[in-house]
Design an enzyme around this catalytic site. Sequence first.
Site, PDB file in Angstrom:
ATOM      1  N   LYS A 173       3.642 -15.343   2.867  1.00  0.00           N
ATOM      2  CA  LYS A 173       3.553 -16.126   1.619  1.00  0.00           C
ATOM      3  C   LYS A 173       4.994 -16.426   1.211  1.00  0.00           C
ATOM      4  O   LYS A 173       5.438 -16.093   0.100  1.00  0.00           O
ATOM      5  CB  LYS A 173       2.772 -15.295   0.577  1.00  0.00           C
ATOM      6  CG  LYS A 173       2.412 -16.024  -0.695  1.00  0.00           C
ATOM      7  CD  LYS A 173       1.363 -17.083  -0.532  1.00  0.00           C
ATOM      8  CE  LYS A 173       1.140 -17.821  -1.845  1.00  0.00           C
ATOM      9  NZ  LYS A 173       0.411 -19.085  -1.699  1.00  0.00           N
ATOM     10  N   ASP A 215      -5.267  -6.703   6.005  1.00  0.00           N
ATOM     11  CA  ASP A 215      -6.459  -6.004   5.535  1.00  0.00           C
ATOM     12  C   ASP A 215      -7.507  -7.026   5.079  1.00  0.00           C
ATOM     13  O   ASP A 215      -8.679  -6.987   5.476  1.00  0.00           O
ATOM     14  CB  ASP A 215      -6.038  -5.091   4.368  1.00  0.00           C
ATOM     15  CG  ASP A 215      -7.134  -4.131   3.948  1.00  0.00           C
ATOM     16  OD1 ASP A 215      -8.150  -4.033   4.649  1.00  0.00           O
ATOM     17  OD2 ASP A 215      -6.970  -3.477   2.895  1.00  0.00           O
ATOM     18  N   ASP A 225     -11.214  -8.688   7.179  1.00  0.00           N
ATOM     19  CA  ASP A 225     -12.588  -8.628   6.643  1.00  0.00           C
ATOM     20  C   ASP A 225     -13.196 -10.029   6.713  1.00  0.00           C
ATOM     21  O   ASP A 225     -14.364 -10.195   7.063  1.00  0.00           O
ATOM     22  CB  ASP A 225     -12.596  -8.150   5.181  1.00  0.00           C
ATOM     23  CG  ASP A 225     -12.961  -6.673   5.063  1.00  0.00           C
ATOM     24  OD1 ASP A 225     -12.548  -5.905   5.952  1.00  0.00           O
ATOM     25  OD2 ASP A 225     -13.659  -6.299   4.095  1.00  0.00           O
ATOM     26  N   ASP A 249      -2.812 -18.086   2.252  1.00  0.00           N
ATOM     27  CA  ASP A 249      -3.946 -18.787   1.628  1.00  0.00           C
ATOM     28  C   ASP A 249      -4.486 -19.862   2.579  1.00  0.00           C
ATOM     29  O   ASP A 249      -5.700 -20.009   2.749  1.00  0.00           O
ATOM     30  CB  ASP A 249      -3.578 -19.379   0.250  1.00  0.00           C
ATOM     31  CG  ASP A 249      -2.164 -19.947   0.179  1.00  0.00           C
ATOM     32  OD1 ASP A 249      -1.394 -19.814   1.163  1.00  0.00           O
ATOM     33  OD2 ASP A 249      -1.817 -20.541  -0.860  1.00  0.00           O
ATOM     34  N   TYR A 266       0.822  -1.210   0.000  1.00  0.00           N
ATOM     35  CA  TYR A 266       0.000   0.000   0.000  1.00  0.00           C
ATOM     36  C   TYR A 266       0.860   1.265   0.000  1.00  0.00           C
ATOM     37  O   TYR A 266       0.430   2.320  -0.450  1.00  0.00           O
ATOM     38  CB  TYR A 266      -0.941   0.031   1.215  1.00  0.00           C
ATOM     39  CG  TYR A 266      -2.006  -1.067   1.207  1.00  0.00           C
ATOM     40  CD1 TYR A 266      -2.060  -2.006   0.207  1.00  0.00           C
ATOM     41  CD2 TYR A 266      -2.948  -1.138   2.221  1.00  0.00           C
ATOM     42  CE1 TYR A 266      -3.023  -3.015   0.206  1.00  0.00           C
ATOM     43  CE2 TYR A 266      -3.924  -2.132   2.231  1.00  0.00           C
ATOM     44  CZ  TYR A 266      -3.943  -3.070   1.222  1.00  0.00           C
ATOM     45  OH  TYR A 266      -4.900  -4.063   1.227  1.00  0.00           O
TER      46      TYR A 266
END
Length: 358
Positions: A191, A247, A251, A223, A141
């Site tokens: 990852k 982020d 959610d 994942d 970001y």
Amino acid sequence: MYKIAVLPGDGIGAEIVPEAVKALKAVESRFGHEFQFTEALVGGAAYDETGTPLPDDTLKLCRNSDAVLLGAIGGPKWDNLPVHLRPEVGALLPLRKELALYANLRPCILFPGLLQASTLKEEVISGVDILVIRELTGGLYFGEKSREKMPDGSQKATDILTYSSIEIERIVRFAYEAARRRRGKLCSVDKANVIETSRLWREIVGDIAPDYSDVETVHMYVDNCSMQLIRNPRQFDVIVTENMFGDILTDEASMLTGSIGMLPSASIGGKVALYEPSHGSAPDIAGQKKANPLATILSAAMMLRYSFDLEKESQVIEQAVRLVLEEGYRTPDLMEDGRNLLDTVQMGDLVAQKIELI
Ligand code: NAD
């Protein structure tokens, strides 16, 4: 006296923030504290008024306050502005950077009254209590962004993903300390099978782990983590991860609590911390009094705990929320048969009343 900068922002931000202020005022009158609230513009609302999503006056107010209460920013009206003027990139990211808010705490707790409100099975989510710690000022970001026109007329877009060892070590140590005060389990999410910054992340966690031998360390690919959160969420105590993974995972994790409208957050690191719900400005329900204000009210409780060291007062807010839910009151996002439907303001009123009574 505690000085609180109040930044409602856009969309439902303007509806939920007054309900959190109401809860804080109830704490004020019950416990005899004094909170000084000063409101300022941020996001699309600030752009419309001043031509910039983060006016200097707003930043100055935040720097000179004891804590910041933020609603949410952004919305379709501002989506096509040049990138530096878009509310998320032009206000939220610089605000986090300027206030040095590198650690974002998102407690994901299922209130017992909401056991049946989630889309997931009761036996899977019962007792969920996870603290997700998201790195907030590095990663994709904040990396350099560019567009290039190719010789054949097509376009190429690039976002650079960078993490320094200093940034990683800082957030990982923060997470270990938090795990030590909880159930002593840390899951580091990366990852590392494909991404170089993740490989560095995993190496650093490995280097730090021996300093926290009382904490159990688990490494998990992002994942797999997204799947495990739904398969068996109770395996998690503290999750620490980089900016974008955090982020997205939070959610997903919000649904363990019944609704994204239940997930509060605290962003800390510098002198002044910032408290906001984990969700966005929800343009689809803005202006309809349908927004759930509880994530923002619970963020205000986090403010009392982390910025003002008012643990008892913080717990009273959380207890008020718990009672209102146990009595069957719901905003539309949590609605089930046989429950009492409330709008945003009614929910805020009820929580404030409870704070004064319990
Ligand atoms: P969102 O979180 O705003 O909404 C996702 C869904 O959840 C929507 O259906 C919405 O109605 C629902 N929802 C969210 N909060 C709710 C609440 N309190 N009560 C009931 N329902 C709620 O995400 P989005 O739709 O992807 O983004 C909308 C805008 O918000 C975009 O401009 C985005 O960039 C911005 N955004 C801002 C922040 C922030 O300010 N920190 C965070 C995320 C997204």
